[in-house]
Design an enzyme around this catalytic site. Structure first.
Site, PDB file in Angstrom:
ATOM      1  N   HIS A 160       8.708  -9.247  39.287  1.00 43.51           N
ATOM      2  CA  HIS A 160       9.114  -8.429  38.121  1.00 43.51           C
ATOM      3  C   HIS A 160       9.745  -7.100  38.567  1.00 43.51           C
ATOM      4  O   HIS A 160       9.302  -6.026  38.164  1.00 43.51           O
ATOM      5  CB  HIS A 160       7.904  -8.187  37.194  1.00 43.51           C
ATOM      6  CG  HIS A 160       8.313  -7.873  35.785  1.00 43.51           C
ATOM      7  ND1 HIS A 160       7.594  -8.268  34.685  1.00 43.51           N
ATOM      8  CD2 HIS A 160       9.387  -7.187  35.291  1.00 43.51           C
ATOM      9  CE1 HIS A 160       8.191  -7.845  33.586  1.00 43.51           C
ATOM     10  NE2 HIS A 160       9.286  -7.183  33.935  1.00 43.51           N
ATOM     11  N   ARG A 204      11.175 -12.673  30.086  1.00 41.27           N
ATOM     12  CA  ARG A 204       9.716 -12.675  29.994  1.00 41.27           C
ATOM     13  C   ARG A 204       9.227 -14.065  30.380  1.00 41.27           C
ATOM     14  O   ARG A 204       9.804 -15.076  29.921  1.00 41.27           O
ATOM     15  CB  ARG A 204       9.256 -12.341  28.575  1.00 41.27           C
ATOM     16  CG  ARG A 204       9.348 -10.863  28.232  1.00 41.27           C
ATOM     17  CD  ARG A 204       8.327 -10.028  29.019  1.00 41.27           C
ATOM     18  NE  ARG A 204       8.418  -8.616  28.728  1.00 41.27           N
ATOM     19  CZ  ARG A 204       9.153  -7.737  29.404  1.00 41.27           C
ATOM     20  NH1 ARG A 204       9.896  -8.142  30.418  1.00 41.27           N
ATOM     21  NH2 ARG A 204       9.140  -6.454  29.085  1.00 41.27           N
ATOM     22  N   GLU A 261       1.051 -12.257  34.732  1.00 41.37           N
ATOM     23  CA  GLU A 261       1.456 -11.329  35.800  1.00 41.37           C
ATOM     24  C   GLU A 261       0.315 -10.381  36.123  1.00 41.37           C
ATOM     25  O   GLU A 261      -0.249  -9.795  35.187  1.00 41.37           O
ATOM     26  CB  GLU A 261       2.697 -10.550  35.374  1.00 41.37           C
ATOM     27  CG  GLU A 261       3.909 -11.440  35.225  1.00 41.37           C
ATOM     28  CD  GLU A 261       5.182 -10.670  34.852  1.00 41.37           C
ATOM     29  OE1 GLU A 261       5.172  -9.423  34.867  1.00 41.37           O
ATOM     30  OE2 GLU A 261       6.174 -11.333  34.549  1.00 41.37           O
TER      31      GLU A 261
HETATM   32  P1  NAD Z   1      18.468  -6.987  23.676  1.00 41.82           P
HETATM   33  O1  NAD Z   1      17.591  -6.835  22.500  1.00 41.82           O
HETATM   34  O2  NAD Z   1      19.603  -6.055  23.857  1.00 41.82           O
HETATM   35  O3  NAD Z   1      19.069  -8.480  23.704  1.00 41.82           O
HETATM   36  C1  NAD Z   1      18.343  -9.615  23.366  1.00 41.82           C
HETATM   37  C2  NAD Z   1      19.305 -10.602  22.713  1.00 41.82           C
HETATM   38  O4  NAD Z   1      18.568 -11.791  22.428  1.00 41.82           O
HETATM   39  C3  NAD Z   1      19.879 -10.090  21.392  1.00 41.82           C
HETATM   40  O5  NAD Z   1      21.294 -10.168  21.412  1.00 41.82           O
HETATM   41  C4  NAD Z   1      19.284 -11.025  20.340  1.00 41.82           C
HETATM   42  O6  NAD Z   1      20.185 -11.313  19.296  1.00 41.82           O
HETATM   43  C5  NAD Z   1      18.981 -12.263  21.164  1.00 41.82           C
HETATM   44  N1  NAD Z   1      17.915 -13.075  20.585  1.00 41.82           N
HETATM   45  C6  NAD Z   1      16.756 -12.656  20.008  1.00 41.82           C
HETATM   46  N2  NAD Z   1      16.022 -13.715  19.609  1.00 41.82           N
HETATM   47  C7  NAD Z   1      16.741 -14.822  19.944  1.00 41.82           C
HETATM   48  C8  NAD Z   1      16.509 -16.219  19.796  1.00 41.82           C
HETATM   49  N3  NAD Z   1      15.392 -16.684  19.214  1.00 41.82           N
HETATM   50  N4  NAD Z   1      17.449 -17.072  20.271  1.00 41.82           N
HETATM   51  C9  NAD Z   1      18.564 -16.602  20.870  1.00 41.82           C
HETATM   52  N5  NAD Z   1      18.858 -15.290  21.020  1.00 41.82           N
HETATM   53  C10 NAD Z   1      17.936 -14.416  20.571  1.00 41.82           C
HETATM   54  O7  NAD Z   1      17.512  -6.975  24.930  1.00 41.82           O
HETATM   55  P2  NAD Z   1      17.913  -6.699  26.457  1.00 41.82           P
HETATM   56  O8  NAD Z   1      17.859  -5.235  26.729  1.00 41.82           O
HETATM   57  O9  NAD Z   1      19.151  -7.445  26.796  1.00 41.82           O
HETATM   58  O10 NAD Z   1      16.656  -7.347  27.185  1.00 41.82           O
HETATM   59  C11 NAD Z   1      16.372  -8.728  27.124  1.00 41.82           C
HETATM   60  C12 NAD Z   1      14.964  -8.972  27.635  1.00 41.82           C
HETATM   61  O11 NAD Z   1      14.944  -8.757  29.045  1.00 41.82           O
HETATM   62  C13 NAD Z   1      13.943  -7.945  27.100  1.00 41.82           C
HETATM   63  O12 NAD Z   1      13.428  -8.313  25.875  1.00 41.82           O
HETATM   64  C14 NAD Z   1      12.896  -7.919  28.167  1.00 41.82           C
HETATM   65  O13 NAD Z   1      11.882  -8.837  27.813  1.00 41.82           O
HETATM   66  C15 NAD Z   1      13.628  -8.396  29.417  1.00 41.82           C
HETATM   67  N6  NAD Z   1      13.679  -7.367  30.470  1.00 41.82           N
HETATM   68  C16 NAD Z   1      13.180  -7.677  31.702  1.00 41.82           C
HETATM   69  C17 NAD Z   1      13.237  -6.739  32.736  1.00 41.82           C
HETATM   70  C18 NAD Z   1      12.749  -7.066  34.119  1.00 41.82           C
HETATM   71  O14 NAD Z   1      12.474  -6.152  34.884  1.00 41.82           O
HETATM   72  N7  NAD Z   1      12.642  -8.327  34.498  1.00 41.82           N
HETATM   73  C19 NAD Z   1      13.805  -5.475  32.492  1.00 41.82           C
HETATM   74  C20 NAD Z   1      14.327  -5.208  31.241  1.00 41.82           C
HETATM   75  C21 NAD Z   1      14.258  -6.153  30.234  1.00 41.82           C
END
Ligand code: NAD
Length: 323
Positions: free
Chosen positions: A282, A235, A264
């Site tokens: 994105h 994000r 965005e």
């Molecule tokens: P997820 O929830 O499986 O993984 C997120 C990880 O971050 C978890 O393991 C959690 O423990 C860790 N985390 C949370 N807060 C934290 C902090 N303060 N410090 C360190 N680690 C922390 O999520 P995911 O499916 O892997 O997705 C990650 C992010 O990617 C989503 O939240 C979304 O914003 C983004 N995303 C972007 C796109 C895109 O098209 N660009 C697509 C899908 C997801």
């Protein structure tokens, strides 16, 4: 017009067409841009399908008096007021890992493009130049990648990075070393400080929360090596764009590859004029495969809720909680 299911963004798939044979479905792809119309249209709908542009905030939740379920087409629930939705007993469905492979692959599309100067080299050949000397790249093998957030996407990036022969570090204070994402990816859990200082490449996969907003600020960007690449496909607001611009201009940082932005669409952004910056709009999860999986998984859950069954992939509770 009475609507059961309202789609407020561009959302097309055979699974939605199939639902339209059984429910009154209205697809209004630009509705998210027109707030007053959106607030008016949600009144009475039973289900909403949104991507990340529709602000499902308290005002909208209060206007949607008949709402039973919100289907979020994608990962990252930061455009939804989960508290307001829970208070109103509205189920929130999302696809937990349907687009994780696509995002992980996009990280390597960005990383290899940066490492081998692909955009500039492509432009040069088209413009009649045969300039090889300017495009000497670097190998991924032997380099260190630090993954911020070793979740569903971060884990898949780690596995792919190991296949390229990279050393993988991960910062994720919520994981223990015995977690399968750690053991199966071969990542070493480290502190944020160590992860940023050690990395040739930092790839960010954090959710946007109070803790992660602005996490990569001027102070922390300064911990990174001057040749290091920062990749953000999570994000935009996790990275302070002004600080990033300053770090790149001061050559404190080797480069940045961004799929997400603080705002965005980003409009005019000073980062656009900098070299060593790669940008995509994105689209990390925008593959035919992921788009279909994401929509069909959420549509199936919305269908379950509307027909009185529990959702399978939900962020709060599986069935509506009406007072
Ligand atoms: P997820 O929830 O499986 O993984 C997120 C990880 O971050 C978890 O393991 C959690 O423990 C860790 N985390 C949370 N807060 C934290 C902090 N303060 N410090 C360190 N680690 C922390 O999520 P995911 O499916 O892997 O997705 C990650 C992010 O990617 C989503 O939240 C979304 O914003 C983004 N995303 C972007 C796109 C895109 O098209 N660009 C697509 C899908 C997801």
């Amino acid at each position: 017009m009475i609507t059961d299911l309202l789609l407020t963004e561009e959302i097309q798939d055979s699974s939605v067409d199939e639902m339209a044979t059984r429910y009154r479905v209205s697809h209004e792809p630009d509705l998210w841009k027109h707030r007053p119309a959106l607030l008016e249209r949600v009144s009475g709908v039973r289900a909403l399908l949104v991507r990340n542009m529709t602000a499902v905030d308290r005002e909208l939740v209060e206007a949607a008096t008949g709402l039973e379920v919100v289907g979020r087409i994608g990962v990252g629930l930061d455009n939804l007021d989960l508290g307001a939705l829970a208070e109103r007993g509205v189920v929130v469905c999302y696809p937990p890992e349907e687009n994780a492979v696509s995002v992980a692959e996009h990280v390597f599309a960005l990383l290899l493009s940066f490492a081998r100067h692909i955009p500039a080299a492509d432009r040069g050949v088209r413009e009649g130049r045969w300039d090889r000397g300017s495009f000497i790249g670097f190998e991924l093998a032997g380099k260190t990648i630090t993954i911020l957030g070793l979740g569903r996407i971060g884990y898949r990036v780690a596995v792919r990075a190991r296949a390229f022969g990279m050393r993988v570090l991960a910062y994720d204070p919520y994981l223990v070393a015995q977690h399968s994402f750690v053991t199966e990816s071969g990542a070493h859990l480290v502190s944020l400080d160590e992860g940023l200082r050690e990395a040739d490449v930092v790839s960010c996969h954090l959710p946007l929360t109070r803790d992660t907003r602005g996490l990569l600020n001027a102070e922390r960007l300064a911990w990174m090596k001057p040749h290091a690449l920062l990749i953000n496909t999570s994000r935009g607001p996790v990275v302070d764009e002004t600080a990033l611009q300053a770090a790149l201009e001061a050559e404190q940082l080797g480069g940045a590859a961004l799929d997400v932005f603080e705002k965005e669409p980003p409009g005019h952004n000073p980062l656009f004029s900098l070299p060593r910056v790669l940008l995509t709009p994105h689209i990390a999860s925008w593959t035919h495969e992921a788009l279909h999986r994401v929509i069909s998984t959420v549509a199936a859950d919305v269908d379950r809720v509307l027909s009185g069954q529990p959702a399978r992939n939900f962020a709060n509770f599986p069935t509506p909680r009406r007072a």
